[in-house]
Scaffold this active site. Structure first.
Site, PDB file in Angstrom:
ATOM      1  N   LEU A  68      -6.447  23.641 -32.310  1.00  0.00           N
ATOM      2  CA  LEU A  68      -5.353  24.362 -33.364  1.00  0.00           C
ATOM      3  C   LEU A  68      -4.035  24.954 -32.788  1.00  0.00           C
ATOM      4  O   LEU A  68      -3.154  25.855 -32.900  1.00  0.00           O
ATOM      5  CB  LEU A  68      -5.899  24.970 -34.287  1.00  0.00           C
ATOM      6  CG  LEU A  68      -6.528  24.484 -35.452  1.00  0.00           C
ATOM      7  CD1 LEU A  68      -7.250  25.295 -36.927  1.00  0.00           C
ATOM      8  CD2 LEU A  68      -5.938  22.958 -36.143  1.00  0.00           C
ATOM      9  N   LYS A  69      -4.251  25.010 -31.271  1.00  0.00           N
ATOM     10  CA  LYS A  69      -3.799  25.584 -30.216  1.00  0.00           C
ATOM     11  C   LYS A  69      -2.337  25.020 -29.870  1.00  0.00           C
ATOM     12  O   LYS A  69      -1.286  24.901 -29.127  1.00  0.00           O
ATOM     13  CB  LYS A  69      -4.560  26.383 -29.117  1.00  0.00           C
ATOM     14  CG  LYS A  69      -5.236  27.494 -29.476  1.00  0.00           C
ATOM     15  CD  LYS A  69      -5.403  27.860 -28.006  1.00  0.00           C
ATOM     16  CE  LYS A  69      -6.898  28.765 -28.594  1.00  0.00           C
ATOM     17  NZ  LYS A  69      -7.197  30.002 -27.656  1.00  0.00           N
ATOM     18  N   ARG A  98      -1.042  33.339 -39.084  1.00  0.00           N
ATOM     19  CA  ARG A  98      -0.259  34.079 -37.601  1.00  0.00           C
ATOM     20  C   ARG A  98      -0.401  32.271 -36.767  1.00  0.00           C
ATOM     21  O   ARG A  98       0.131  31.752 -36.332  1.00  0.00           O
ATOM     22  CB  ARG A  98      -1.018  34.670 -36.641  1.00  0.00           C
ATOM     23  CG  ARG A  98      -1.065  36.104 -37.031  1.00  0.00           C
ATOM     24  CD  ARG A  98      -1.387  36.944 -35.941  1.00  0.00           C
ATOM     25  NE  ARG A  98      -2.983  36.896 -35.933  1.00  0.00           N
ATOM     26  CZ  ARG A  98      -3.997  37.440 -36.725  1.00  0.00           C
ATOM     27  NH1 ARG A  98      -2.872  38.703 -37.135  1.00  0.00           N
ATOM     28  NH2 ARG A  98      -5.184  37.558 -36.509  1.00  0.00           N
ATOM     29  N   GLY A 132     -17.424  43.443 -39.463  1.00  0.00           N
ATOM     30  CA  GLY A 132     -18.559  43.696 -40.224  1.00  0.00           C
ATOM     31  C   GLY A 132     -19.424  42.789 -40.945  1.00  0.00           C
ATOM     32  O   GLY A 132     -19.082  41.699 -40.128  1.00  0.00           O
ATOM     33  N   HIS A 133     -20.027  43.452 -41.274  1.00  0.00           N
ATOM     34  CA  HIS A 133     -21.503  41.750 -41.702  1.00  0.00           C
ATOM     35  C   HIS A 133     -21.834  42.152 -43.109  1.00  0.00           C
ATOM     36  O   HIS A 133     -22.123  43.292 -43.738  1.00  0.00           O
ATOM     37  CB  HIS A 133     -22.100  41.467 -40.887  1.00  0.00           C
ATOM     38  CG  HIS A 133     -22.596  41.151 -39.509  1.00  0.00           C
ATOM     39  ND1 HIS A 133     -21.797  39.721 -39.516  1.00  0.00           N
ATOM     40  CD2 HIS A 133     -22.154  41.173 -37.786  1.00  0.00           C
ATOM     41  CE1 HIS A 133     -21.621  38.615 -38.564  1.00  0.00           C
ATOM     42  NE2 HIS A 133     -21.454  40.220 -37.673  1.00  0.00           N
ATOM     43  N   ASN A 136     -22.825  46.141 -44.188  1.00  0.00           N
ATOM     44  CA  ASN A 136     -21.933  47.008 -44.115  1.00  0.00           C
ATOM     45  C   ASN A 136     -21.107  46.732 -45.502  1.00  0.00           C
ATOM     46  O   ASN A 136     -20.813  47.668 -46.131  1.00  0.00           O
ATOM     47  CB  ASN A 136     -21.042  46.509 -43.319  1.00  0.00           C
ATOM     48  CG  ASN A 136     -21.322  46.579 -41.435  1.00  0.00           C
ATOM     49  OD1 ASN A 136     -21.078  45.679 -40.949  1.00  0.00           O
ATOM     50  ND2 ASN A 136     -22.547  47.513 -41.171  1.00  0.00           N
ATOM     51  N   TYR A 137     -21.019  45.365 -45.936  1.00  0.00           N
ATOM     52  CA  TYR A 137     -20.232  44.989 -47.338  1.00  0.00           C
ATOM     53  C   TYR A 137     -21.547  45.372 -48.178  1.00  0.00           C
ATOM     54  O   TYR A 137     -20.731  46.209 -49.496  1.00  0.00           O
ATOM     55  CB  TYR A 137     -19.914  43.821 -47.052  1.00  0.00           C
ATOM     56  CG  TYR A 137     -19.296  42.696 -46.080  1.00  0.00           C
ATOM     57  CD1 TYR A 137     -17.883  43.807 -45.797  1.00  0.00           C
ATOM     58  CD2 TYR A 137     -19.708  42.277 -45.467  1.00  0.00           C
ATOM     59  CE1 TYR A 137     -17.839  43.051 -44.685  1.00  0.00           C
ATOM     60  CE2 TYR A 137     -19.051  41.113 -44.856  1.00  0.00           C
ATOM     61  CZ  TYR A 137     -18.334  42.125 -43.697  1.00  0.00           C
ATOM     62  OH  TYR A 137     -17.865  41.384 -42.933  1.00  0.00           O
ATOM     63  N   ASP A 163     -23.598  37.898 -48.504  1.00  0.00           N
ATOM     64  CA  ASP A 163     -23.530  36.744 -47.591  1.00  0.00           C
ATOM     65  C   ASP A 163     -23.420  35.826 -48.921  1.00  0.00           C
ATOM     66  O   ASP A 163     -22.757  34.700 -48.942  1.00  0.00           O
ATOM     67  CB  ASP A 163     -23.780  36.625 -46.707  1.00  0.00           C
ATOM     68  CG  ASP A 163     -23.328  36.720 -45.260  1.00  0.00           C
ATOM     69  OD1 ASP A 163     -22.781  37.285 -45.479  1.00  0.00           O
ATOM     70  OD2 ASP A 163     -24.426  36.623 -44.590  1.00  0.00           O
TER      71      ASP A 163
END
Length: 381
Positions: A68-69, A98, A132-133, A136-137, A163
């Site tokens: 994708l670059k 972006r 985060g993981h 954390n959420y 998750d």
């Protein structure tokens, strides 16, 4: 064919809940094309975090590996998105923009597109750009604080809550709801699925109990967190465990009868002040027999008892075998697709794709041989 047969999904490869959500949609019959990064020219085998041959979350996909670059790779990705019903991405907010693959560009090219965004903190808010993981959420929802033994620290419930439940499952619900709406309105939209939101949503019952004054902030003292003697796990004589959950009075009475407990103190089921003492006494009673001995006596009755199985034992349990809850795909034992359907039955899952760049996928999605050769010549494929 599964109930999502005919639905076309483009998934941008990520880790965690986004691939699990895509796996569920593929299990249900959707055609999921996973856009993966083209490996570096000198990449050695095994540079991935997970062995791709064993990554169950990537089953039943078709794969295109694009750089994708390179503008040619980006153009190919845009064409795939333009032909999709659903897009799934799991990057930090702003990454897709972006790349030029954000919602504005994608919905302009495909106005009916459902654009599914899977993140931990969500697309906006003070923490949206932070790493985060799951743990954390989960912390922000009140859920992690509530899980653990009395007097102990919060216990990590694997990565199932944020998750998987609050992330992947909420993503699937969101994109399917938006797809249903798009088919009537003709307009797609962005689905902002955040694990912190989903974890909070999964806590709805606990917040209900708290509002009713029936939930204490002290871990391990409540009905459904292991505080009740009749809703917990217990060690047996062989060191293995059983789970018991006879909440209803008639089930509790049956449990006591079948377990051989005739002490009248146990009749005070809802006397919370007695719970710690009764738990200690019940633990001593249940440690007098092996797990399988207790299950032979109690499992399958309304006493609400089950063995606590490890991941080798679970696929072999008679109930799981009868329902086909676990299957083997490519030599790997794994959970079967769920839920079950009476008519539009999903096909057997396929192993993850580990070889090839995806020329066949591009051809099926309308790329000509010359265009595919052009991508290869440019080094984008």
């Amino acid at each position: 064919m599964g109930p999502l047969h005919g639905v076309k999904i483009v998934e941008f490869a990520a880790l965690g809940p986004a691939p699990m959500g895509a796996m569920i949609l593929a299990d249900l019959g959707a055609e999921v094309v996973r856009i993966e990064r083209k490996p570096p020219p000198n990449a050695k085998p095994g540079f991935e975090i997970f062995d791709p041959k064993l990554d169950i979350l990537n089953r039943s996909r078709r794969v295109v590996r694009l750089d994708l670059k390179k503008p040619e790779g980006l153009d190919a990705a845009r064409r795939l998105v333009a032909g999709a019903d659903i897009l799934i991405e799991g990057f930090r907010p702003g990454v897709m923009e972006r790349l030029g693959l954000g919602p504005l560009e994608s919905l302009a090219a495909n106005p009916r597109l459902v654009y599914g965004r899977m993140t931990g903190w969500g697309q906006y808010g003070p923490l949206s750009q932070s790493a985060g993981h799951d743990i954390n959420y989960l912390s922000l929802s009140g859920a992690l604080h509530a899980i653990g033994e009395a007097g102990g620290k919060p216990v990590v419930p694997l990565n199932l809550v944020a998750d998987c439940g609050g992330g992947a499952m909420l993503l699937v619900v969101g994109v399917l709801a938006a797809l249903t709406e798009a088919r009537s309105s003709g307009h797609g939209q962005v689905v902002d699925a955040a694990m912190t939101d989903g974890s909070a949503l999964l806590m709805s019952m606990m917040y209900t109990l708290k509002a009713m004054g029936q939930w204490s902030q002290q871990r391990g003292t409540n009905l459904l967190d292991g505080g009740a003697p009749f809703y917990d796990t217990y060690r047996c004589a062989d060191g293995k465990y059983i789970s018991i959950g006879p909440i209803e009075p008639q089930f509790y009475a049956l449990f006591l009868h079948k377990a051989g407990i005739d002490d009248p103190d146990f009749n005070q089921q809802w006397e919370r002040s007695r719970w710690p003492e009764l738990k200690t006494r019940l633990a001593a009673h249940l440690e007098t027999r092996s797990r399988d001995a207790w299950c032979a006596l109690l499992e399958g009755s309304d006493a609400c008892v089950a063995p606590v199985l490890d991941m080798d034992e679970a696929p072999e349990h008679p109930h799981n075998r009868a329902r086909g809850t676990f299957i083997e795909v490519g030599g790997v034992v794994q959970p079967a697709p769920a839920p079950r359907f009476s008519r539009s039955i999903p096909a057997q899952p396929r192993p993850p794709v580990v070889d090839g760049a995806g020329e066949d996928v591009l051809a099926d999605w309308g790329f000509t041989p010359a265009e595919i050769d052009g991508l290869r010549t440019a080094g984008a494929l």
